[in-house]
Design a protein around this motif. Sequence first.
Motif, short mmCIF file in Angstrom:
data_model
loop_
_atom_site.label_atom_id
_atom_site.label_comp_id
_atom_site.label_asym_id
_atom_site.label_seq_id
_atom_site.Cartn_x
_atom_site.Cartn_y
_atom_site.Cartn_z
N ALA A 75 19.80 -1.00 1.41
CA ALA A 75 20.58 -1.13 0.27
C ALA A 75 19.89 -2.12 -0.65
N PRO A 76 20.36 -2.04 -1.94
CA PRO A 76 19.72 -2.99 -2.81
C PRO A 76 19.88 -4.35 -2.31
N GLY A 77 18.84 -5.19 -2.33
CA GLY A 77 18.77 -6.84 -2.13
C GLY A 77 17.93 -6.88 -0.72
N ASP A 78 17.94 -5.73 0.20
CA ASP A 78 17.03 -5.68 1.30
C ASP A 78 15.88 -6.15 0.94
N VAL A 79 15.05 -6.67 2.08
CA VAL A 79 13.77 -6.98 1.87
C VAL A 79 12.94 -6.23 2.86
N LEU A 80 12.09 -5.30 2.37
CA LEU A 80 11.16 -4.14 3.21
C LEU A 80 10.08 -4.83 3.48
N VAL A 81 9.85 -5.11 4.87
CA VAL A 81 8.92 -6.06 5.55
C VAL A 81 7.72 -5.01 6.19
N ARG A 82 7.94 -3.87 6.73
CA ARG A 82 7.10 -2.86 7.48
C ARG A 82 7.33 -1.82 7.38
N ILE A 83 6.25 -0.86 7.28
CA ILE A 83 6.58 0.61 7.32
C ILE A 83 5.92 1.12 8.65
N ASN A 84 6.16 1.74 9.43
CA ASN A 84 5.73 2.41 10.65
C ASN A 84 4.77 1.15 11.41
N GLY A 85 5.45 -0.25 11.30
CA GLY A 85 4.77 -1.10 11.98
C GLY A 85 3.69 -2.10 11.32
N GLU A 86 3.32 -1.29 10.07
CA GLU A 86 2.56 -2.37 9.28
C GLU A 86 2.99 -2.85 8.21
N PRO A 87 2.64 -4.23 8.06
CA PRO A 87 2.83 -4.77 6.85
C PRO A 87 3.03 -4.18 5.44
N ILE A 88 4.22 -4.36 4.63
CA ILE A 88 4.13 -3.39 3.67
C ILE A 88 3.40 -3.82 2.40
N GLY A 89 2.60 -5.04 2.39
CA GLY A 89 2.05 -5.77 1.25
C GLY A 89 2.90 -5.88 -0.03
N ASP A 90 2.45 -5.33 -1.02
CA ASP A 90 3.17 -5.43 -2.38
C ASP A 90 3.77 -4.25 -2.82
N ALA A 91 4.66 -4.07 -3.82
CA ALA A 91 5.53 -3.12 -3.95
C ALA A 91 4.63 -1.66 -4.33
N GLN A 92 3.33 -1.95 -5.09
CA GLN A 92 2.74 -0.78 -5.20
C GLN A 92 2.18 0.16 -4.09
N THR A 93 1.86 -0.99 -3.14
CA THR A 93 1.11 -0.22 -1.91
C THR A 93 2.16 0.22 -0.91
N GLY A 94 3.52 -0.23 -0.74
CA GLY A 94 4.65 0.52 -0.28
C GLY A 94 5.01 1.68 -0.84
N LEU A 95 4.94 1.69 -2.31
CA LEU A 95 5.27 3.17 -2.72
C LEU A 95 4.36 3.93 -2.57
N LEU A 96 2.77 3.75 -2.47
CA LEU A 96 1.96 4.44 -2.08
C LEU A 96 2.01 5.20 -0.83
N ARG A 97 2.36 4.17 0.40
CA ARG A 97 2.43 4.49 1.54
C ARG A 97 3.75 5.61 1.77
N ILE A 98 4.73 5.35 0.99
CA ILE A 98 5.90 6.27 1.37
C ILE A 98 5.40 7.71 0.85
N ALA A 99 4.83 7.56 -0.58
CA ALA A 99 4.24 8.78 -1.14
C ALA A 99 3.17 9.60 -0.35
N ALA A 100 2.54 8.91 0.37
CA ALA A 100 1.44 9.59 1.36
C ALA A 100 2.11 10.15 2.65
N ALA A 101 3.26 9.68 2.62
CA ALA A 101 3.90 10.30 4.14
C ALA A 101 4.48 11.91 3.69
N ALA A 102 4.13 12.82 4.69
CA ALA A 102 4.47 14.31 4.21
C ALA A 102 6.10 14.35 4.41
N PRO A 103 6.69 15.30 3.63
CA PRO A 103 8.14 15.36 3.39
C PRO A 103 8.51 15.89 4.88
N GLY A 104 9.69 15.23 5.29
CA GLY A 104 9.95 15.62 6.68
C GLY A 104 9.58 14.70 7.77
#
Length: 133
Positions: A75-104
Amino acid sequence: REVNIEGISFAIPVNLVSGVVQSLRQDGRVRRGWLGLTMRNLTTLETREIQALAISGVRLTAVTDDGPAAQAGLAPGDVLVRINGEPIGDAQTGLLRIAAAAPGTALALDYLRNGELASTRAIAGDRDLASGR
């Protein structure tokens, strides 16, 4: 890799280029992961507030109704801290990591809500299909 156009240079991460090339070879188009969220870097004050937890992250500012992030309970307001166990870093890095994930692909997401650490799983959607919403 660095690209120079009309005297302006752009640095492109090699893993991003590799992912694009692989996607073009497999699918004939670039397929990027999508969770239906918008994020921003934490302010200095927000960073201090969670520093006691020895965690850094990014603030979710919007979550698309019925998108993968909403279905996973974010939900809005949550603080995302890790994606697949890796620290998220900054917003740009987080969005790039999500975009790099294959759909599904399932993504393990750790986040803070009201000072409590929680975990969820989201299945990445297809960013190109989502843009037609």
